[in-house]
Design a protein around this motif. Structure first.
Motif, mmCIF file in Angstrom:
data_model
loop_
_atom_site.group_PDB
_atom_site.id
_atom_site.type_symbol
_atom_site.label_atom_id
_atom_site.label_comp_id
_atom_site.label_asym_id
_atom_site.label_seq_id
_atom_site.Cartn_x
_atom_site.Cartn_y
_atom_site.Cartn_z
ATOM 1 N N ARG A 1 -1.207 0.277 -5.558
ATOM 2 C CA ARG A 1 -0.076 1.206 -5.521
ATOM 3 C C ARG A 1 0.565 1.203 -6.900
ATOM 4 N NH1 ARG A 1 2.365 -0.135 0.560
ATOM 5 N NH2 ARG A 1 0.677 0.938 1.680
ATOM 6 N N SER B 1 -4.340 3.833 -5.842
ATOM 7 C CA SER B 1 -3.402 4.496 -4.945
ATOM 8 C C SER B 1 -2.150 4.778 -5.779
ATOM 9 C CB SER B 1 -3.111 3.634 -3.713
ATOM 10 O OG SER B 1 -2.233 4.303 -2.829
ATOM 11 N N ILE C 1 7.700 3.328 3.699
ATOM 12 C CA ILE C 1 6.843 4.459 3.354
ATOM 13 C C ILE C 1 7.643 5.744 3.478
ATOM 14 C CG2 ILE C 1 4.709 5.681 3.900
ATOM 15 C CD1 ILE C 1 4.330 2.849 2.783
ATOM 16 N N LYS D 1 -1.050 8.485 1.674
ATOM 17 C CA LYS D 1 -1.385 7.829 2.945
ATOM 18 C C LYS D 1 -2.832 8.107 3.339
ATOM 19 C CE LYS D 1 1.834 8.392 6.147
ATOM 20 N NZ LYS D 1 2.929 9.085 6.905
ATOM 21 N N ILE E 1 3.899 6.523 -2.652
ATOM 22 C CA ILE E 1 3.837 6.410 -1.203
ATOM 23 C C ILE E 1 5.156 5.910 -0.614
ATOM 24 C CG2 ILE E 1 3.015 4.020 -1.062
ATOM 25 C CD1 ILE E 1 0.991 5.003 1.065
ATOM 26 N N GLU F 1 -5.229 5.995 1.121
ATOM 27 C CA GLU F 1 -5.361 4.601 1.539
ATOM 28 C C GLU F 1 -6.080 4.478 2.882
ATOM 29 O OE1 GLU F 1 -1.888 2.207 1.328
ATOM 30 O OE2 GLU F 1 -1.472 2.686 -0.774
ATOM 31 N N SER F 2 -5.902 5.474 3.744
ATOM 32 C CA SER F 2 -6.568 5.440 5.048
ATOM 33 C C SER F 2 -8.079 5.473 4.898
ATOM 34 C CB SER F 2 -6.092 6.615 5.910
ATOM 35 O OG SER F 2 -6.709 6.611 7.174
ATOM 36 N N ILE G 1 3.244 12.282 -0.464
ATOM 37 C CA ILE G 1 3.181 11.043 0.328
ATOM 38 C C ILE G 1 2.034 11.115 1.326
ATOM 39 C CG2 ILE G 1 4.406 9.666 2.060
ATOM 40 C CD1 ILE G 1 7.001 10.438 0.513
ATOM 41 N N ASN G 2 1.848 12.283 1.944
ATOM 42 C CA ASN G 2 0.724 12.452 2.870
ATOM 43 C C ASN G 2 -0.616 12.260 2.166
ATOM 44 O OD1 ASN G 2 2.411 12.956 5.031
ATOM 45 N ND2 ASN G 2 2.287 15.183 4.847
#
Length: 314
Positions: free
Chosen positions: A169, A110, A130, A149, A114, A152-153, A145-146
């Motif tokens: 991260r 990642s 975040i 995210k 973020i 990681e989702s 950033i999106n």
């Protein structure tokens, strides 16, 4: 151990493969690049055929796959950054879910990007903010950033109940080889351009490649570690201080500064984006420190000295 490296032909993947092989582990690299190495298997990062069975009975899966962020943030490039990360992570999850004897741990790349742009309190995993809603940054910075995210989702939502999951991260990984971020920064110093960029007050979070590898091994060995973990040295510092140390270590006193508009022009010509230069990434490794991980290179002066010594010897 049997270790699977997805997206393992880049600079970081090669360092991981070399380290694991030197310690007599079995390493299988999954990559989009064709190879004559029998332990390198090609995939298209879209389908399970031809590689998924390699995850059966594996001890560790490390997924590094994803389009480089060192590019212009055009819609096409941002879409590729998103899809390459989402597709590869989703596929790894599907492959693990089909295993009768799945890997014990899935370590997923990642990014520390973020976190929110900040000059104030450092971001750790527990109290870090975040990003995406900062009022004083270009709106398009939210797109990276999106991507982080969503990345990681995919890991979080993967149906792999018998496999421990860790999201790295990662800050900038400093490795003294061609094509990496350290190579770019040192080239700037060597041609006299290693001064402040913009205000120079934006923070740089970084980690020496050796400490990155050691942190990976620490995560593998300590089964209580799961979720998001910051991979960065404990001492981020402003960009102007970072570059001053790099110049001094190389033996150059001065470096030309670049204003924000100059950075925009330079980024255009080298086909990168100023977010990589101007965003203040002030991140600390809260969980690693709490777990008594001992950084070999906790400060940038120590790391820069070792990196440049190695660079001059090769």
């Amino acid at each position: 151990m049997k270790i699977i490296l997805a997206g393992g032909t880049g600079q970081l993947g090669k360092l991981l493969e070399k380290t694991f092989l030197e310690k007599s582990h079995h390493v299988c690299v999954i990559s989009r690049s064709p190879s004559k190495n029998p332990n390198h298997i090609q995939w298209d990062s879209k389908n399970l055929a031809g590689w998924a069975s390699e995850l059966e009975n594996a001890d560790v899966v490390i997924n590094l796959a994803g389009r480089s962020v060192n590019c212009r943030y055009t819609k096409k490039n941002l879409d590729e950054m998103m899809s390459s990360r989402i597709n590869s992570t989703r596929l790894i999850g599907e492959a693990i879910s089909k295993c009768k004897n799945p890997p014990k741990v899935w370590i997923q790349m990642s990014t520390a990007t973020i976190y929110a742009h900040t000059y104030g309190q450092s971001h750790d995993e527990e109290n870090g903010i975040i990003g995406g809603s900062e009022p004083d940054v270009p709106p398009y910075w939210k797109k990276s950033i999106n991507i982080a995210k969503a990345w990681e989702s995919e890991l979080l939502n993967a149906n792999t109940p018998n496999t421990r999951k860790v999201a790295i991260r990662s800050s900038m990984v400093m490795i003294p080889g061609a094509g990496g971020v350290f190579d770019v920064l040192l080239k700037m110093v060597r041609i006299g351009l290693g001064g402040s960029t913009g205000s120079g007050n934006q923070y740089i979070s970084w980690i020496h490649g050796h400490d990155f590898i050691r942190a990976i091994e620490h995560v593998i060995q300590h089964e209580h570690l799961s979720g998001a973990i910051n991979f960065c040295a404990p001492n981020p510092l402003p960009q102007k201080s970072f570059m001053k140390i790099l110049r001094s270590t190389w033996g150059i006193r001065l470096g030309l500064p670049a204003t924000k508009w100059m950075a925009e022009i330079g980024a255009f010509f080298i086909r990168t984006d100023t977010e990589l230069l101007l965003k203040s990434r002030k991140v600390i490794p809260g969980r690693l420190l709490k777990d008594n991980f001992n950084f070999k290179y906790p400060s940038w002066d120590l790391a820069a000295k070792e990196l440049i010594t190695h660079y001059k010897q090769t």
